[in-house]
Design a protein around this motif. Structure first.
Motif, PDB file in Angstrom:
ATOM      1  N   PHE A 129       0.918  -1.187   0.029  1.00 38.04           N
ATOM      2  CA  PHE A 129       0.068   0.040  -0.011  1.00 38.04           C
ATOM      3  C   PHE A 129       0.874   1.228   0.034  1.00 38.04           C
ATOM      4  O   PHE A 129       0.437   2.224   0.660  1.00 38.04           O
ATOM      5  N   TYR A 130       2.224   1.323  -0.515  1.00 38.81           N
ATOM      6  CA  TYR A 130       2.914   2.383  -0.697  1.00 38.81           C
ATOM      7  C   TYR A 130       3.331   2.813   0.837  1.00 38.81           C
ATOM      8  O   TYR A 130       3.486   4.136   0.843  1.00 38.81           O
ATOM      9  N   VAL A 131       3.781   1.976   1.653  1.00 36.08           N
ATOM     10  CA  VAL A 131       4.152   1.987   2.960  1.00 36.08           C
ATOM     11  C   VAL A 131       5.557   1.651   3.033  1.00 36.08           C
ATOM     12  O   VAL A 131       5.634   0.094   2.939  1.00 36.08           O
ATOM     13  N   SER A 132       6.573   2.245   3.247  1.00 36.07           N
ATOM     14  CA  SER A 132       7.706   1.532   3.576  1.00 36.07           C
ATOM     15  C   SER A 132       7.710   0.389   4.847  1.00 36.07           C
ATOM     16  O   SER A 132       7.568   0.690   5.857  1.00 36.07           O
ATOM     17  N   PRO A 133       7.885  -0.563   4.424  1.00 37.55           N
ATOM     18  CA  PRO A 133       7.584  -1.914   5.588  1.00 37.55           C
ATOM     19  C   PRO A 133       8.659  -1.668   6.846  1.00 37.55           C
ATOM     20  O   PRO A 133       8.238  -1.990   8.007  1.00 37.55           O
ATOM     21  N   GLU A 134       9.939  -1.180   6.687  1.00 38.55           N
ATOM     22  CA  GLU A 134      10.746  -1.325   7.754  1.00 38.55           C
ATOM     23  C   GLU A 134      10.446  -0.123   8.610  1.00 38.55           C
ATOM     24  O   GLU A 134      10.546  -0.164  10.050  1.00 38.55           O
ATOM     25  N   ASP A 135      10.043   1.171   8.223  1.00 30.76           N
ATOM     26  CA  ASP A 135       9.885   2.324   9.228  1.00 30.76           C
ATOM     27  C   ASP A 135       8.378   2.838   9.184  1.00 30.76           C
ATOM     28  O   ASP A 135       8.297   3.805   9.783  1.00 30.76           O
ATOM     29  N   ASP A 136       7.855   2.074   8.080  1.00 29.14           N
ATOM     30  CA  ASP A 136       6.334   2.350   8.273  1.00 29.14           C
ATOM     31  C   ASP A 136       5.924   3.885   7.556  1.00 29.14           C
ATOM     32  O   ASP A 136       4.804   4.347   7.882  1.00 29.14           O
ATOM     33  N   TYR A 137       6.917   4.280   6.804  1.00 30.64           N
ATOM     34  CA  TYR A 137       6.572   5.707   6.238  1.00 30.64           C
ATOM     35  C   TYR A 137       5.672   5.713   5.090  1.00 30.64           C
ATOM     36  O   TYR A 137       5.773   4.777   4.086  1.00 30.64           O
ATOM     37  N   PHE A 161      -9.344  10.163  14.326  1.00 27.88           N
ATOM     38  CA  PHE A 161      -8.396   8.880  14.299  1.00 27.88           C
ATOM     39  C   PHE A 161      -7.493   9.089  12.901  1.00 27.88           C
ATOM     40  O   PHE A 161      -7.656   9.687  12.036  1.00 27.88           O
ATOM     41  N   ILE A 162      -6.230   8.321  13.146  1.00 28.18           N
ATOM     42  CA  ILE A 162      -5.276   8.130  12.134  1.00 28.18           C
ATOM     43  C   ILE A 162      -5.237   6.629  11.849  1.00 28.18           C
ATOM     44  O   ILE A 162      -5.458   5.708  12.552  1.00 28.18           O
ATOM     45  N   SER A 163      -5.460   6.247  10.610  1.00 31.77           N
ATOM     46  CA  SER A 163      -5.423   5.045  10.191  1.00 31.77           C
ATOM     47  C   SER A 163      -4.325   4.497   9.174  1.00 31.77           C
ATOM     48  O   SER A 163      -3.889   5.440   8.316  1.00 31.77           O
ATOM     49  N   HIS A 164      -3.535   3.501   9.265  1.00 30.60           N
ATOM     50  CA  HIS A 164      -2.615   2.977   8.452  1.00 30.60           C
ATOM     51  C   HIS A 164      -3.406   2.855   7.145  1.00 30.60           C
ATOM     52  O   HIS A 164      -4.587   2.490   7.080  1.00 30.60           O
ATOM     53  N   ARG A 165      -2.433   3.033   6.145  1.00 31.25           N
ATOM     54  CA  ARG A 165      -3.054   2.754   4.625  1.00 31.25           C
ATOM     55  C   ARG A 165      -3.674   1.521   4.441  1.00 31.25           C
ATOM     56  O   ARG A 165      -4.676   1.416   3.743  1.00 31.25           O
ATOM     57  N   ARG A 166      -3.140   0.565   4.964  1.00 32.06           N
ATOM     58  CA  ARG A 166      -3.659  -0.710   4.699  1.00 32.06           C
ATOM     59  C   ARG A 166      -5.067  -1.040   5.264  1.00 32.06           C
ATOM     60  O   ARG A 166      -5.819  -1.880   4.871  1.00 32.06           O
ATOM     61  N   LEU A 219      -7.341   1.626   5.556  1.00 32.57           N
ATOM     62  CA  LEU A 219      -8.408   2.721   4.984  1.00 32.57           C
ATOM     63  C   LEU A 219      -9.600   2.118   4.608  1.00 32.57           C
ATOM     64  O   LEU A 219     -10.663   2.829   5.035  1.00 32.57           O
ATOM     65  N   LYS A 220      -9.569   1.333   3.814  1.00 29.10           N
ATOM     66  CA  LYS A 220     -10.872   0.694   3.206  1.00 29.10           C
ATOM     67  C   LYS A 220     -11.611   0.139   4.238  1.00 29.10           C
ATOM     68  O   LYS A 220     -12.887   0.645   4.319  1.00 29.10           O
ATOM     69  N   LYS A 221     -11.402  -0.547   5.092  1.00 30.35           N
ATOM     70  CA  LYS A 221     -11.928  -1.069   6.173  1.00 30.35           C
ATOM     71  C   LYS A 221     -12.547  -0.111   7.088  1.00 30.35           C
ATOM     72  O   LYS A 221     -13.800   0.086   7.622  1.00 30.35           O
ATOM     73  N   LYS A 222     -11.570   0.772   7.625  1.00 34.25           N
ATOM     74  CA  LYS A 222     -11.988   1.936   8.478  1.00 34.25           C
ATOM     75  C   LYS A 222     -13.086   2.743   8.009  1.00 34.25           C
ATOM     76  O   LYS A 222     -13.983   3.304   8.733  1.00 34.25           O
ATOM     77  N   ILE A 223     -12.869   3.277   6.775  1.00 38.88           N
ATOM     78  CA  ILE A 223     -13.829   4.174   6.236  1.00 38.88           C
ATOM     79  C   ILE A 223     -15.210   3.703   6.064  1.00 38.88           C
ATOM     80  O   ILE A 223     -16.088   4.029   6.540  1.00 38.88           O
ATOM     81  N   ASN A 224     -15.314   2.297   5.435  1.00 41.43           N
ATOM     82  CA  ASN A 224     -16.523   1.625   5.420  1.00 41.43           C
ATOM     83  C   ASN A 224     -17.098   1.241   6.838  1.00 41.43           C
ATOM     84  O   ASN A 224     -18.370   1.222   7.095  1.00 41.43           O
TER      85      ASN A 224
END
Length: 286
Positions: free
Chosen positions: A45-53, A261-266, A268-273
């Motif tokens: 989801f275009y998030v750097s896996p090591e630092d969660d950027y 709230f703040i959501s990790h991009r992975r 987003l779809k679940k949280k929004i719905n």
């Protein structure tokens, strides 16, 4: 000389000047110095896996994330800006528009998609920072207004994804009028009791923050996003005060009550719905 340097003895025949660089775009380096393959970045989801950027992405990527199987209809696809003020600084505004369109393949700084997300109809307006800094001009305001009209007509929840440097200076007062225009349309959406979720991404600043970005039934963001009216440097220079640590980050705004709230991009779809289901008092989908 050590044999370590004797290239031919090691079977290395290619001259240094003939060696090719690694193809551009194969790797991504995050601001913290972590390196990741671009294919892996896309899968994550275009998030750097090591630092969660969370890497800045545009409407194409957000539509892929939110719409089921990336199936959607784009509204007002051909709408593009004009130059009614014949604005010119170091370059003509009309030339800037042409250059941005050619560079990005976009008509303007926002796209509107209509499709299903977890099986439910959804209207998503998403800004593209690559197009003149995601600046808010007349077309941006008009496309958002038309997206809201589609939600009103079809009673479909509305999601706004903001990523903007603020008002488009080349359109002057015409740009500023979009603050009132979009806010008035959102008031109609509220009167019709149709859910509106605002997602503030990095960066969300200026007139965007001062209007539709902060008017959601639910205001959410991604980790580490810059959200504010003026940038931190401008605020510090204007007030002459040292700013709190993390000032204008999404985490700071959440702590001080500006975000829900703040959501990790992975997620987003679940949280929004889930929040749409809560607002509509419907069974929670997963």
């Amino acid at each position: 000389m050590s044999s370590w340097f004797k290239r031919k003895e090691k079977g290395i025949q290619t001259k240094t000047e003939e060696k090719k660089d690694t193809p551009k775009g194969l790797w991504y380096k995050s601001p913290t110095g972590k390196i990741v393959e671009t294919e892996e970045l896309s899968r994550n989801f275009y998030v750097s896996p090591e630092d969660d950027y969370h890497v800045r992405i545009g409407s194409k990527e957000y539509f892929e994330i939110l719409f089921d199987d990336n199936n959607f209809e784009e509204l007002d696809k051909g709408l593009s800006s004009k130059d009614p003020l014949k604005f010119e600084d170091t370059k003509k505004y009309s030339d800037r528009l042409k250059a941005a369109q050619q560079k990005t393949g976009l008509k303007d700084a926002v796209r509107t998609g209509v499709g299903k997300s977890l099986g439910q109809d959804l209207v998503v307006c998403c800004m593209d920072f690559a197009f003149i800094g995601g600046s808010m001009g007349s077309v941006v305001g008009e496309k958002i207004a038309r997206g809201i009209d589609h939600s009103l007509k079809n009673k479909i929840p509305f999601v706004m994804i903001s990523k903007s440097g603020g008002a488009r200076m080349m359109e002057a007062a015409l740009s500023l009028m979009q603050l009132a225009k979009t806010s008035a349309k959102l008031a109609q959406l509220a009167d019709a009791q149709i859910p509106y979720i605002s997602l503030c991404t990095d960066p969300t600043t200026g007139g965007t923050t001062a209007s539709y970005a902060m008017l959601g039934d639910i205001n959410i963001s991604e980790p580490g996003a810059l959200i504010g009216f003026a940038g931190p440097r401008v605020v510090k220079d204007t007030t002459g005060q040292d700013l709190p640590e993390g000032f204008q980050t999404s985490e700071f705004l959440l702590e001080n009550g500006f975000l829900d709230f703040i959501s990790h991009r992975r997620d987003l779809k679940k949280k929004i719905n889930q929040y749409i289901d809560l607002i509509q008092n419907a069974p929670i989908r997963s």
